[in-house]
Design a protein around this motif. Structure first.
Motif, PDB file in Angstrom:
ATOM      1  N   ILE A  51       0.858  -1.188   0.000  1.00 29.63           N
ATOM      2  CA  ILE A  51       0.000   0.000   0.000  1.00 29.63           C
ATOM      3  C   ILE A  51       0.889   1.232   0.000  1.00 29.63           C
ATOM      4  N   LEU A 254      -2.552  -0.180  -4.981  1.00 28.14           N
ATOM      5  CA  LEU A 254      -2.585  -1.386  -4.154  1.00 28.14           C
ATOM      6  C   LEU A 254      -2.084  -2.534  -5.014  1.00 28.14           C
ATOM      7  N   VAL A 461      -5.643   2.226  -4.891  1.00 24.53           N
ATOM      8  CA  VAL A 461      -5.682   2.034  -3.445  1.00 24.53           C
ATOM      9  C   VAL A 461      -6.937   2.698  -2.898  1.00 24.53           C
TER      10      VAL A 461
END
Ligand code: ADP
Ligand code: MG
Ligand code: MG
Ligand code: MG
Ligand code: MG
Ligand code: MG
Length: 661
Positions: A51, A254, A461
């Motif tokens: 992340i 992500l 993300v």
């Protein structure tokens, strides 16, 4: 983001004489890896996420919010002050392109279905990062893009243009936002120098009642005699214009990496993930704005593709922006005749399936892709480890790109133990899925080092750890299903349709407003056609939907449900965090149905319904401030302004408010 070698990175002109050396030895290193590790077998299914966070400063005095570069020492500080705690919590922090960015991962990968362990690990990362920043006004938020990136007063630099910006030459992003490790500014400059122009990104602008016909922030400046003249001809009417690597590599995402039991399975997982990429990109959409404007797109992907596009005008089959510009950019004059057309940026959707299984046929690779013939021939015919055609083509395609940063100290390497030259090429080929070979010590007998891995890279993300854990667990279950039913799942879609899906995935609210190409079945023994489907159908159709065909199937095999994933709501059963898994899957399912907004839809709606929004597609400082306050509340599950229920819906929202981790 790549390897942080210590040493002296060569400026573009000085690196050019070494390009062929890096490629030649990179191939030899790869051959040694293949020889060492091709027969390796039996790695367990391990995996981990990455992340990327942005550091935001909520400035009390100004009552505004900006990106913060002043705490780019936070990773070292975490290591020094909380090193032991980080290890105990199984987290690591890594530098990223922006000085305002931090990447964090689990230190050791998860093993098998991890459910809430993933979210707990994500929470620990956020907690530790927050602890290191506790005495400041700075908060880490996992936003894919900051709405006012590149606008006036978007970053906490007292004098943003004090050093001008000779590296990127951008009109909008000062060089001071780039990570200060020498690799990053050099990468930025070398992309521009190889291309021969500033990078150029035009994203369709969202057209509202009072939206201007042009991005009115484009102007001519007199700092750099060439680059400052490029922006006016480069910018297109009706588009948001951006001119710097930071607009792309300064976005967050992500990513998920999975280990495969062996190389054949790694190839199969890679190929099966390729058609999933545009689908998961669309569902995770979180980028409805760039540079202070609402966009007609919802995702970051093409912005990054443009931001690192080092192709010369000749390679792009384009004319130079300026009448006195060069077709061959920064290519050495003796080498121009060797260059070929390259139809895409080195950051792009996957170009070639790897094959190597019974479902693959070469016609699936039906798009024109350049390859490096010298590399291709060497891979096919050599005394170390002759490679099959399909795998050779994949690597020979990566090697059409030049190394962008060469370190003077790393020129000489041992090809039977080093990977640096190979990694130089590999790590600057950014595609939706990455095939990650191990190192030369990953022999069949040495299971203590990682084996063959595949990285899933398209997803945006999300703000909240619950959402990121939901996407991570969902994709994990798809992968476990592929591994478990490898002989029965044929996920191939012709490559040209994957490319088309990638374009469709960019469109505003594609989840609800567009159709995607998808197979009408996956079972192995029948030939299936590809048709256009809604996102709801792609996830939920009985015959060809991801939930019935993958999620239900693997959960049944594991004995967690009798028929459907939604039985997980019943709290009986020996799977820990069983109900949490139900809500993870429900979030994915409800978004695919359009019953819950994607991140992008939520953020866009917030802007257009803001009292200060003037129907001109502009995101003012005030709007951005309130948007970031809402994002902060979503991150922290703070429902004081009802954001949680609006964002997650009543059922999931109430569950989250009542059930901590
Ligand atoms: P990169 O930036 O090159 O993609 P990172 O090291 O940042 O790589 O992240 C890789 C991810 O892979 C992390 O989440 C890490 O926990 C995970 N990982 C590490 N070892 C393995 C392994 N053997 N199998 C699968 N995943 C792994
Ligand atoms: Mg990263
Ligand atoms: Mg990483
Ligand atoms: Mg990386
Ligand atoms: Mg990665
Ligand atoms: Mg490509």
């Amino acid at each position: 983001m790549g390897l942080l070698t210590v040493g002296t990175p060569l400026p573009w002109e000085d690196s050019r004489p070494h390009i062929e050396h890096v490629k030649r030895n990179g191939v030899e290193q790869l051959l040694h890896v293949l020889r060492a590790a091709y027969e390796r077998n039996g790695d367990p299914l391990m995996w981990g996420d990455e992340i990327e966070y942005m550091l935001y400063r909520f400035r009390k005095a100004q009552n505004d919010v900006v990106l913060s570069v002043e705490h780019d020492g936070v990773i070292e500080e975490l290591e020094e002050k909380y090193g032991a705690t980080c290890a105990e919590c199984n987290v690591s922090f890594h530098p990223e392109y922006g000085r305002y960015m931090v990447e964090a991962t689990p230190r050791r990968p998860y093993r098998g279905l991890a459910v809430a362990e993933v979210e707990r690990n994500m929470a620990a990362r956020r907690h530790l990062l927050g602890m290191a920043l506790a005495q400041t006004e700075v908060v880490p938020l996992s936003t894919t893009v900051f709405a006012r990136m590149g606008c006036e007063d978007f970053v906490d630099l007292p004098e943003p243009w004090a050093h001008k910006n000779s590296v990127s030459r951008s009109l909008y992003l000062p060089d001071e936002i780039i990570n200060r490790h020498t690799r990053f500014p050099t990468l930025t400059a070398n992309i521009r120098l190889r291309r021969g122009e500033k990078v150029c990104i035009n994203v369709p602008m969202f057209k509202d009642e009072h939206t201007p016909a042009h991005d009115d922030t484009v102007y001519e400046r007199a700092w750099f005699s060439q680059e400052d003249r490029e922006s006016l001809p480069a910018s297109r009417p009706g588009h948001i214009y951006m001119d710097s690597m930071g607009f792309g590599m300064g976005c967050s995402c992500l990513q998920l990496t999975f280990s495969a039991p062996n190389v054949t399975m790694a190839r199969y997982i890679y190929d099966s993930m390729v058609p999933l990429s545009p689908i998961m990109l669309a569902l995770s959409a979180a980028s409805p704005f760039f540079k202070g404007w609402l966009a007609e797109h919802d995702v970051r992907w093409n912005v990054i593709a443009g931001a690192v596009d080092d192709r010369t005008p000749y390679e792009r089959n384009a004319v130079p922006l300026l009448p006195d510009g060069s077709l061959y950019g920064g290519i050495e004059s003796g080498k121009t005749s060797e260059t070929q057309r390259l139809i895409k940026s080195r950051y792009s959707v996957v170009d070639l399936y790897l094959g190597g299984n019974k479902f693959f046929s070469p016609e699936l690779n039906n798009v024109p892709v350049a390859i490096n013939n010298t590399v291709y021939n060497r891979l096919l015919e050599n005394e170390i480890f002759p490679v099959d055609e399909n795998l050779a083509r994949h690597f020979a395609h990566l090697f059409v790109r030049d190394p962008l940063v060469i370190f003077n100290e790393s020129l000489d390497q041992y090809n039977d133990s080093d990977m640096g030259h190979f990694e130089n090429i590999q790590s600057t080929n950014w595609q939706t899925v990455r095939f990650k070979p191990p190192t030369q010590d990953a022999t069949p007998g040495n299971m203590s080092v990682p084996g063959w891995r595949v990285e899933f890279r398209p997803m945006e993300v999300q703000l909240n750890d619950f959402e990121n854990a939901a996407f991570a667990n969902f994709v994990y279950l798809l992968v476990e299903c592929m591994v478990e039913f490898k002989d029965d799942i044929n996920a191939y879609v012709p490559m040209n349709l994957v490319w088309e899906n990638m374009d469709i995935a960019h469109q505003r609210d594609s989840v609800n407003r567009r159709l995607f190409y998808w197979k009408n079945g996956f079972s192995s023994d029948i030939e299936y056609d590809t048709e256009l489907y809604t996102m709801d159908e792609i996830f939920h159709n009985k015959e060809n939907g991801l939930f019935p065909q993958f999620i239900d199937r693997i959960l049944r095999r594991k004995g967690y449900v009798k028929k459907h994933w939604n039985e997980l709501i019943n709290s009986s059963g020996d799977l820990p965090d069983r109900r949490r898994l139900y809500y993870y899957l429900k979030l994915v399912s409800d978004r695919a149905k359009g019953e819950l907004p994607t991140s992008a839809s939520y953020l866009r709606h917030f802007v257009v319904t803001h009292p200060e929004y003037a129907r001109d597609s502009r995101i003012s400082k005030r709007i951005a401030h309130d948007l970031m306050q809402s994002s902060l509340r979503i991150t922290n599950l703070d429902n004081s302004a009802d954001d949680i229920i609006r964002y997650f819906g009543l059922e999931i929202g109430s569950y989250l408010l009542e059930n901590g981790l």
